[in-house]
Scaffold this motif. Structure first.
Motif, PDB file in Angstrom:
ATOM      1  N   SER A   1      -2.615  11.209   9.162  1.00  0.00           N
ATOM      2  CA  SER A   1      -3.533  10.763  10.217  1.00  0.00           C
ATOM      3  C   SER A   1      -4.627  11.765  10.554  1.00  0.00           C
ATOM      4  CB  SER A   1      -2.752  10.467  11.496  1.00  0.00           C
ATOM      5  OG  SER A   1      -2.025   9.284  11.327  1.00  0.00           O
ATOM      6  N   GLN A   2      -4.285  13.055  10.514  1.00  0.00           N
ATOM      7  CA  GLN A   2      -5.224  14.066  10.992  1.00  0.00           C
ATOM      8  C   GLN A   2      -6.040  14.689   9.870  1.00  0.00           C
ATOM      9  OE1 GLN A   2      -3.128  16.933  13.424  1.00  0.00           O
ATOM     10  NE2 GLN A   2      -2.389  15.363  14.838  1.00  0.00           N
TER      11      GLN A   2
ATOM     12  N   ASN B   1      -8.823   6.587  14.262  1.00  0.00           N
ATOM     13  CA  ASN B   1      -9.223   6.420  15.665  1.00  0.00           C
ATOM     14  C   ASN B   1     -10.411   7.336  15.943  1.00  0.00           C
ATOM     15  OD1 ASN B   1      -8.642   8.858  17.108  1.00  0.00           O
ATOM     16  ND2 ASN B   1      -6.521   8.302  17.420  1.00  0.00           N
TER      17      ASN B   1
ATOM     18  N   GLY C   1      -3.725   4.056  13.398  1.00  0.00           N
ATOM     19  CA  GLY C   1      -2.879   5.024  12.698  1.00  0.00           C
ATOM     20  C   GLY C   1      -1.414   4.782  13.010  1.00  0.00           C
ATOM     21  N   SER C   2      -1.142   4.385  14.247  1.00  0.00           N
ATOM     22  CA  SER C   2       0.253   4.101  14.623  1.00  0.00           C
ATOM     23  C   SER C   2       0.793   2.934  13.806  1.00  0.00           C
ATOM     24  CB  SER C   2       0.346   3.762  16.115  1.00  0.00           C
ATOM     25  OG  SER C   2      -0.203   4.797  16.885  1.00  0.00           O
TER      26      SER C   2
ATOM     27  N   ASP D   1       2.301  11.146   6.771  1.00  0.00           N
ATOM     28  CA  ASP D   1       1.455  10.800   7.917  1.00  0.00           C
ATOM     29  C   ASP D   1       0.243  11.722   7.837  1.00  0.00           C
ATOM     30  OD1 ASP D   1       0.115  10.444  10.280  1.00  0.00           O
ATOM     31  OD2 ASP D   1       1.873  10.639  11.586  1.00  0.00           O
TER      32      ASP D   1
ATOM     33  N   LYS E   1     -10.391  11.083  15.219  1.00  0.00           N
ATOM     34  CA  LYS E   1      -9.992  11.599  13.917  1.00  0.00           C
ATOM     35  C   LYS E   1     -11.208  11.949  13.062  1.00  0.00           C
ATOM     36  CE  LYS E   1      -5.860  11.626  15.080  1.00  0.00           C
ATOM     37  NZ  LYS E   1      -4.826  10.644  15.220  1.00  0.00           N
TER      38      LYS E   1
ATOM     39  N   SER F   1       4.053  17.087  16.350  1.00  0.00           N
ATOM     40  CA  SER F   1       3.054  16.074  15.982  1.00  0.00           C
ATOM     41  C   SER F   1       2.809  15.233  17.211  1.00  0.00           C
ATOM     42  CB  SER F   1       3.571  15.192  14.836  1.00  0.00           C
ATOM     43  OG  SER F   1       2.623  14.187  14.507  1.00  0.00           O
ATOM     44  N   TRP F   2       1.790  14.382  17.124  1.00  0.00           N
ATOM     45  CA  TRP F   2       1.583  13.371  18.156  1.00  0.00           C
ATOM     46  C   TRP F   2       2.776  12.415  18.068  1.00  0.00           C
ATOM     47  CZ3 TRP F   2       0.344  10.966  22.241  1.00  0.00           C
ATOM     48  CH2 TRP F   2      -0.057   9.624  22.288  1.00  0.00           C
TER      49      TRP F   2
ATOM     50  N   SER G   1      -4.943   7.710  10.141  1.00  0.00           N
ATOM     51  CA  SER G   1      -5.552   7.132  11.348  1.00  0.00           C
ATOM     52  C   SER G   1      -7.061   7.299  11.279  1.00  0.00           C
ATOM     53  CB  SER G   1      -5.031   7.851  12.597  1.00  0.00           C
ATOM     54  OG  SER G   1      -5.865   7.560  13.708  1.00  0.00           O
TER      55      SER G   1
END
Ligand SMILES: *Cc1c(COP(=O)(O)O)cnc(C)c1O
Length: 364
Positions: free
Chosen positions: A158-159, A182, A60-61, A156, A185, A85-86, A180
């Motif tokens: 990602s989540q 990962n 995701g990064s 983003d 997730k 956020s992260w 993302s």
């Protein structure tokens, strides 16, 4: 009593057998790097997000970085993003050479369009929205702001794979989106993976180049970048998981409903859904009075909870010079706590958590 775990990444037998079959087929085939499973995954995920194109990447990064990098930003350009956020979100901006500018959040924990409006300067190039906790930001307002100020909207997501709001889909809005996969997730691989999505063929070409050191045909350099290729094995795993994804988010939503029904709302605030919204509950994050004491108490009761990002991104030392007004984020961060929500929890587990939370407050 058994521990109620925040995450449970064990893989059940059915799925395990499916994965092993795919793994054997990849090994027999020998197309280990960007094999046919990657093309299939890109087709599957772009369809799921109503996009024309997808590029599978290493994490995701990588996805957020490559998405922003495809806009050819220059040093000094400003990207407005959320303060909660992260840290990967802000890092991606910094790594492109642009400057992150942090907006305040609304009570839904997503970026506040009002705050964004106040931060626009002649240097602003894009808004990077995050679909925090598994629900979309106020995309409609962000699209309006971008249209009237000639800015790019980058997501983003990602989540929030699977989330929807006002006709917008996670992975499907703005000029380019990052997700993302990962293992934490909602649509997760068995290791690191991510995807980048767009409708623009020129951006798609840049994404493909940026995921492999910024080259064309490996030898001709267009723009320095990273090796951010998705693993073929992870793509195969994601193809299997995409086929069962709907039932997974249904289970998470029904877990959230049990919480909503049983938690004593005099002391805590549960996520309030908007009309026309699907929340995928990457986390079930509540606002709680006496948060730190509650956290300790739940730990003692063998319940794993998380306080995520107690340091806001603009409070991190490398970003401390980015000062904007983030009053609501500062107020809410002291109350945030995430309760276990994953799809392997039983009703008993959730009842146990609710009982403990309610007991904590009844003793106060
Ligand atoms: C998880 C996450 C990332 C980074 O994803 P990785 O796959 O862990 O690299 C980026 N942004 C947000 C909002 C995230 O939650």
């Amino acid at each position: 009593m058994d521990k109620v775990r925040f995450l449970n990444l064990t893989v059940e037998k059915n799925e395990r057998d499916n994965f092993i079959e795919k793994l054997i087929s990849i090994m027999e085939d020998g197309q280990i790097v960007l094999g046919p499973e990657v093309t299939e995954f890109e087709k599957n995920i772009s369809k799921a997000c109503s996009r024309k194109f997808a590029t599978g990447v290493g994490s995701g990064s990588d996805a957020v970085y490559i998405a922003l990098s495809s806009l050819n930003l220059n040093k000094g350009d400003e990207i407005i993003t959320t303060s909660l956020s992260w840290i990967a979100t802000a890092n991606a901006v910094a790594l492109t050479g642009a400057t992150p500018v942090f907006a305040d959040i609304n009570d839904d924990l997503n970026i506040s369009p009002n705050s964004v409006q106040k931060l626009i300067t002649p240097k602003t190039k894009a808004i990077l929205s995050v679909d925090y906790t598994g629900r979309l930001a106020d995309v409609r307002s962000l699209v309006d702001i971008c249209n009237s100020n000639n800015l790019h909207l980058v997501e983003d997501g990602s989540q929030a794979f699977g989330a929807k709001r006002d006709g917008y889909t996670c992975g499907g809005y703005g000029i380019v989106s990052a997700i993302s996969h990962n293992p934490m997730k909602v649509l997760s691989a068995l290791g690191e993976a991510g995807s980048v999505l767009t409708d623009d063929p020129e951006i798609k070409d840049r994404l493909d180049s940026l995921r492999y050191n910024g080259t064309i045909n490996k030898e001709y350099l267009v723009k320095p970048s990273i090796n951010g290729r998705i693993d073929t094995i992870q793509a195969a795993i994601l193809n299997v998981r995409l086929s069962t994804f709907e039932s997974l988010i249904k289970k998470r939503a029904s877990n959230a409903e049990i919480y909503n029904e049983l938690l004593d709302r005099r002391y805590i605030q549960v996520p309030k859904l908007n009309a026309n919204e699907t929340h995928v509950y990457y986390t079930y994050t509540i606002l709680a009075e006496k948060r730190d004491q509650l956290f300790t108490y739940l730990q003692q009761q063998n319940i794993e909870c998380k306080i995520q990002h107690p340091i806001l991104m603009p409070e991190q030392p490398p970003f401390k010079e980015c000062t904007s007004e983030i009053t609501n984020a500062l107020k809410l961060k002291a109350k945030l706590i995430s309760l276990p929500i994953h799809e392997k929890l039983t009703r008993d587990d959730i009842e146990k958590v609710c009982y403990a939370v309610n007991k904590f407050y009844s003793n106060k």
